[in-house]
Design a protein around this motif. Structure first.
Motif, PDB file in Angstrom:
ATOM      1  N   THR A  40       3.727  52.211 128.287  1.00  0.00           N
ATOM      2  CA  THR A  40       4.298  51.008 127.208  1.00  0.00           C
ATOM      3  C   THR A  40       4.527  49.665 127.218  1.00  0.00           C
ATOM      4  O   THR A  40       4.438  48.924 126.499  1.00  0.00           O
ATOM      5  CB  THR A  40       5.246  52.079 126.421  1.00  0.00           C
ATOM      6  OG1 THR A  40       5.573  53.089 126.551  1.00  0.00           O
ATOM      7  CG2 THR A  40       6.790  51.397 125.033  1.00  0.00           C
ATOM      8  N   ASN A  44       2.696  46.168 123.646  1.00  0.00           N
ATOM      9  CA  ASN A  44       3.720  45.780 123.151  1.00  0.00           C
ATOM     10  C   ASN A  44       3.618  44.169 122.752  1.00  0.00           C
ATOM     11  O   ASN A  44       1.932  44.139 122.472  1.00  0.00           O
ATOM     12  CB  ASN A  44       4.989  45.764 123.605  1.00  0.00           C
ATOM     13  CG  ASN A  44       5.160  45.223 125.009  1.00  0.00           C
ATOM     14  OD1 ASN A  44       4.885  43.603 125.297  1.00  0.00           O
ATOM     15  ND2 ASN A  44       5.780  45.944 126.273  1.00  0.00           N
ATOM     16  N   GLY A 305       1.291  51.928 120.950  1.00  0.00           N
ATOM     17  CA  GLY A 305       2.546  52.234 122.036  1.00  0.00           C
ATOM     18  C   GLY A 305       3.166  53.202 122.201  1.00  0.00           C
ATOM     19  O   GLY A 305       3.330  53.365 120.655  1.00  0.00           O
ATOM     20  N   ARG A 307       7.430  54.470 122.001  1.00  0.00           N
ATOM     21  CA  ARG A 307       8.797  53.669 122.876  1.00  0.00           C
ATOM     22  C   ARG A 307       9.257  55.774 123.294  1.00  0.00           C
ATOM     23  O   ARG A 307       9.401  56.301 122.612  1.00  0.00           O
ATOM     24  CB  ARG A 307       9.586  54.223 121.815  1.00  0.00           C
ATOM     25  CG  ARG A 307       8.722  51.977 120.972  1.00  0.00           C
ATOM     26  CD  ARG A 307       9.636  51.998 119.928  1.00  0.00           C
ATOM     27  NE  ARG A 307       9.176  51.136 119.172  1.00  0.00           N
ATOM     28  CZ  ARG A 307       8.558  51.109 117.776  1.00  0.00           C
ATOM     29  NH1 ARG A 307       8.129  52.428 117.628  1.00  0.00           N
ATOM     30  NH2 ARG A 307       7.651  50.491 117.190  1.00  0.00           N
TER      31      ARG A 307
END
Length: 515
Positions: A40, A44, A305, A307
């Motif tokens: 992650t 971002n 990605g 979360r």
């Protein structure tokens, strides 16, 4: 292997914790199954939040973001571009939310200043003529790759260790404690035992899987976010849609490019995720209402990605309703008093997450050492500046060593940059294109590795890093990763560029053949 603290996960939080503990004088080691920011933290926006995005639905996260962003701007100015930000509304947006926004900001202590739509368009000429409201905020952009690299570099200067391509496959429990972790080198398959006094699970979206190896349950929601990278920088500032947090409402400038996004799609697993054509189309369509130029902009890549969202038990709402706050779990309550999990949170709050985790670790170890990351500036290693888009200064291009050559023309990465990375990773027996790309801008320009992959591979042979057919495997693996991001944007120039890449590597070099 023995250490006092063994950390799993090479993202922002894991590397931040490594640095925090090392600065406190605690012997520690970080292991990562792939490479730095492979999860992650490397997928971002690179947005350093002012907190304004969360003032209406998550004021605690808003306050944390405001405080941490202000601190990081002081401690790591070389990693941050203090762009400033705008929240803008366009015709048809919720006028009650627009009216309430400054009050929400004030309640959370997040600075904002109303400016007229004309003034906003003077500062950002590509804003829509249908802009009806605008507020200035203190957003910025941060380089997440350089951040992780600087964390590790500073930690290693203070005695910490970092092992990439090393994953945990099992734990040995003994009398309510983890005695050791079984680690595996993912390149060779070799396994070895690592003993520690404290084990910290900082694997983000994979925290549940790692905790499961210890017989623990960490309930997480997986929310997929897709983003799109433009060929050129579209705005000077971060531009946010002035509405409750939603899909496709942020435009973040980063060096020479801009990043659009994001989405929030519930997943069953954090593994093997890809951006889709539908998601890219939706992002561009939505954000074009704020910035119409995005309809005609060239894009070079998309990526996605996951979360890790920690949801209170017994509650089930939309992903946007789940707090972006972090969760530090002491599993002593579950029968393991030397195992911690830290997950959730934001890139902006990584330092705070690391501090709170380090406080807990030190309390268990009986270490009475204060946190230093609140005052200690980042030393900013010269090697890692190559992660910054457009980082090569004009004077360096014109005064380059005559024996040097530029390996990546799109991002102006010279041979000396690759050599500096190889020298820093000298203890690693196999450094390939993907590892170099994570530590620079290699392959991230408009040609997406079409030319630099071959040039850099040749240089790796010259350096003795690669042997026999390792170069072919390296190029194939590297271009496959690039293809994951190119596939959803294949129209106009990106399609032409990809066909050139296919002609070079498949038509000419037969890279699509196994032998």
């Amino acid at each position: 292997m023995q250490t006092r603290v063994l950390i799993f996960g090479g993202g922002a939080t894991g590397t931040g914790l490594l640095r925090d503990l090392a600065l406190r004088g605690v012997d520690c080691c970080l292991v990562e199954s792939r490479d730095l920011n492979a999860g992650t933290s490397g997928a971002n926006h690179g947005l350093l939040h002012s907190g304004a995005r969360y003032v209406s639905n998550d004021p605690e996260s808003a306050r944390e973001c405001r405080q941490e962003a202000a601190l990081l701007k002081q401690l790591a100015p070389d990693i941050i571009e203090d762009t400033g930000g705008l929240f803008v509304a366009v015709k048809g947006d919720d006028e009650s939310y627009i009216a309430d926004f400054p009050g929400h900001c004030e309640a959370s202590g997040v600075p904002c200043r109303e400016i007229s739509p004309d003034e906003a368009r003077e500062r950002e000429p590509h804003l829509s003529t249908e802009t009806i409201a605008a507020y200035e905020v203190e957003d910025a952009s941060i380089d997440p790759f350089r951040l992780a690299l600087e964390n590790v570099s500073h930690a290693r200067e203070h005695g910490a260790k970092f092992l990439r391509r090393t994953k945990v496959v099992a734990f040995t429990r003994d009398s309510g404690r983890i005695r050791s972790a079984t680690l595996e080198d993912t390149r060779t398959g070799k396994r070895f035992e690592a003993e520690a006094e404290i084990f910290v699970n900082a694997t983000g979206a994979w925290a549940g899987q790692v905790a499961g190896l210890a017989g623990l349950d960490v309930p997480l929601l997986y929310s997929k976010g897709t983003l799109v990278v433009s060929h050129n920088r579209v705005s000077h500032r971060v531009i946010n849609r002035l509405r409750p947090p939603s899909d496709s409402d942020i435009l973040v400038p980063g060096g020479t490019v801009s990043i659009l996004g994001t989405t929030s799609i519930r997943l069953d697993s954090p593994d093997n995720i890809l951006p889709t054509v539908r998601e890219v189309d939706d992002i561009i369509e939505q954000e074009s209402r704020m910035v119409p130029k995005l309809e005609r902009t060239r894009y070079i890549r998309a990526y996605a990605g996951v979360r890790p969202l920690v949801q209170p038990r017994g509650k089930d709402g939309g992903d946007r309703e789940v707090s972006r706050g972090f969760s530090l779990m002491d599993h002593a309550e579950d029968g393991l008093d030397n195992f911690l999990t830290i997950t959730g949170g934001k890139l902006t709050t990584f330092r705070l997450m690391a501090e709170k985790t380090a406080d807990s670790v030190c309390a268990k170890l009986g270490v009475n050492a204060p946190c230093r990351t609140r005052e200690e500036p980042y030393p900013c290693c010269e090697t890692w500046r190559w992660t910054e888009p457009g980082g090569l200064a004009l004077e360096e291009i014109t005064s380059v060593d005559p024996k040097d050559v530029v390996l990546c023309e799109c991002e102006m990465i010279p041979k000396k940059a690759v050599d500096a990375i190889l020298d820093d990773m000298a203890e690693d027996p196999r450094v390939g294109l993907k590892a170099i790309s994570r530590r620079s801008r290699l392959g991230k320009g408009s040609c997406q590795g079409s030319f630099c992959a071959l040039r850099t591979t040749a240089h790796l042979y010259d350096r003795g890093v690669l042997r026999e057919r390792q170069g072919v495997e390296n190029i194939r693996d590297f271009l496959a990763e690039r293809w994951r991001g190119q596939r959803p944007i294949l129209w106009d120039m990106p399609l032409v560029q990809n066909e050139l890449q296919e002609a070079l590597y498949c038509g000419l070099l037969n890279l699509d053949l196994e032998d």
